[in-house]
Scaffold this motif. Sequence first.
Motif, PDB file in Angstrom:
ATOM      1  N   ALA A  30     -40.811 -38.189  26.455  1.00 49.35           N
ATOM      2  CA  ALA A  30     -41.900 -38.704  27.285  1.00 49.35           C
ATOM      3  C   ALA A  30     -43.018 -37.690  27.472  1.00 49.35           C
ATOM      4  CB  ALA A  30     -41.357 -39.132  28.646  1.00 49.35           C
ATOM      5  N   PRO A  32     -46.453 -44.298  19.007  1.00 50.70           N
ATOM      6  CA  PRO A  32     -45.420 -43.254  19.010  1.00 50.70           C
ATOM      7  C   PRO A  32     -45.184 -42.695  17.611  1.00 50.70           C
ATOM      8  CG  PRO A  32     -44.686 -45.245  20.146  1.00 50.70           C
ATOM      9  CD  PRO A  32     -45.931 -45.601  19.407  1.00 50.70           C
ATOM     10  N   LEU A  55     -45.158 -48.020  14.890  1.00 48.91           N
ATOM     11  CA  LEU A  55     -44.570 -46.692  14.978  1.00 48.91           C
ATOM     12  C   LEU A  55     -45.007 -45.906  13.742  1.00 48.91           C
ATOM     13  CD1 LEU A  55     -40.888 -47.756  15.811  1.00 48.91           C
ATOM     14  CD2 LEU A  55     -42.611 -46.976  17.457  1.00 48.91           C
ATOM     15  N   PRO A  60     -35.887 -40.623  23.197  1.00 51.10           N
ATOM     16  CA  PRO A  60     -37.317 -40.687  23.496  1.00 51.10           C
ATOM     17  C   PRO A  60     -37.791 -39.370  24.120  1.00 51.10           C
ATOM     18  CG  PRO A  60     -36.120 -42.556  24.429  1.00 51.10           C
ATOM     19  CD  PRO A  60     -35.104 -41.551  24.020  1.00 51.10           C
ATOM     20  N   ASP A 116     -43.306 -40.409  22.489  1.00 51.13           N
ATOM     21  CA  ASP A 116     -44.046 -41.545  23.035  1.00 51.13           C
ATOM     22  C   ASP A 116     -45.473 -41.196  23.433  1.00 51.13           C
ATOM     23  OD1 ASP A 116     -41.955 -43.335  22.717  1.00 51.13           O
ATOM     24  OD2 ASP A 116     -41.044 -42.806  24.638  1.00 51.13           O
ATOM     25  N   ARG A 117     -45.779 -39.892  23.568  1.00 52.10           N
ATOM     26  CA  ARG A 117     -47.137 -39.484  23.970  1.00 52.10           C
ATOM     27  C   ARG A 117     -47.646 -38.371  23.048  1.00 52.10           C
ATOM     28  NH1 ARG A 117     -47.393 -37.973  30.059  1.00 52.10           N
ATOM     29  NH2 ARG A 117     -49.633 -38.313  29.705  1.00 52.10           N
ATOM     30  N   ARG A 131     -38.301 -39.874  19.220  1.00 52.93           N
ATOM     31  CA  ARG A 131     -39.467 -40.765  19.315  1.00 52.93           C
ATOM     32  C   ARG A 131     -40.421 -40.157  20.343  1.00 52.93           C
ATOM     33  NH1 ARG A 131     -37.853 -45.702  21.810  1.00 52.93           N
ATOM     34  NH2 ARG A 131     -38.779 -44.879  23.719  1.00 52.93           N
TER      35      ARG A 131
END
Length: 502
Positions: A27, A67, A324, A25, A54-55, A52
């Motif tokens: 962030a 995401p 997603l 991930p 996320d933001r 991934r």
Amino acid sequence: MRDLPPYPSLRGFLDWCTETGQLQPVADPVPVRHRMTAVHGAVLERGGPVLRFDRPVREDGGMAGMPVVTNLFGTASRVAAGLGVREDRLEDLGAFLAALRSPAPPEGLKDALSRWPMLKAALTTRPKICGSAPVQQVVRSDKDVDLSDIPVQTHWPGDAGPLITWPVVLTRPHGSKAEEAGRYNAGVYRVQVLDKSRVIMRWLPHRGGAAHHRSWGRAGEPTPVAIVLGADPALLLSAALPLPETVSELTFSGAFSGCRPRLVPAATVPLLVPANAEIVLEGWVSPDETAPEGPFGDHTGYYNQAEPFPVVRITAITHRQDPLYLSTYTGRPPDEPAIIGGVFNRLALPTIRAQIPEVRDLWLPPAACSYRMAVVSIDKRYPGQARRVMMALWGMLPQFSYTKMIVVVDEDIDPSNWDDIAWALATRMDPGRDIMLLENTPMDYLDFASPQPGLAGKIGFDATTKIGSETRRDWGEVMRTDPGDAAFAADLLGRVLPELAS
């Protein structure tokens, strides 16, 4: 054939990536304009994990509500896993696929029973039609359609705008019925976002989707289309495979996934769509309206020119409650298409051997766009055999129609080792005798080196040992270390210089 559990959805595959330490991930806020591609490329070049974001930060500077997943197939091992096998079993899977293409009649009951995996694979290609689906938990149609809600990337500084790069585009021919999933085509095409409800579909004339579009156009009707974003790995890879035109990628994906494809009727177009996908864009492809697509950075490492392609009007966006968005980029290798192409090369080898039995190994260098150059090793037995193999590859196998350079070597040469290739060319090839040139053959119009779009020359290099009537000279003997001497050296190094022996 599966070593791994079935992945009926992208999420199931991402769960496996998490369990095996292959998902990271991110962030921090990362803009979808240029910078996400830069991060993705840096991680891919290092053989890194699935990312991934996320933001993700949208083009307008706002934070996206979903995401972004990238680098899904950034390693050969993950491509193999998407097909359900460990990387060391790709050749076995290739042999299995070759048998599915051309099954031999069983020789007795025991042989017939041994073919249960083939029968099971055939059974898993039968779709299961569902009444409801995760991909339709949210349905936005008509005026509620807004593509800006999806964090589509602008990948390169010279790109014309946001570009969807991992869509599985579903179409069917005019005159077919929506429930006839076996007649569907699933292809991965470039999709440019024009505005909140329109995209441009870049499908080349020889692709299945374009053929279906022509069939609807002849009737003066728009083509129904479903653009699947975030399909399961088996469908993603099936849509990219060079399957025979009579095989539907949508149903064939069940042979890879180990479970029957789950489909649901689309909300606003007469098509079936994958029930477990993340997002589906439904719409109609105009029979005559086009718009200039591009320029965009391509797998050649160059920007392609802007050209007119059909416009699609989106009538609905359906998605999971918490979707997603799966994305990638294309550029000069290494990129995900090049890595996938390397795996597909290994899968195709048994099928190639079935048609050209003397082929021992084959390599499509990723640096040569994964298809424009091929190095093939053969079991050479007669004069002129290397040229026959060149012509067979170009003429018998459609996937080599855009391969403009073939180097044929002996089976003692590793076709994926540039030093071996250079040695064979330097010591076994004479430019005046061992080069074959062809003119005006089909070529990818993105090849800017071609004299004219769609037509180019081809060249073959016979870098094999010359035998019989191919030469009037005695051929040199290859120098090799005696096996006993090699064993002695390995034993000595193991005791005296263990750091070198290891």
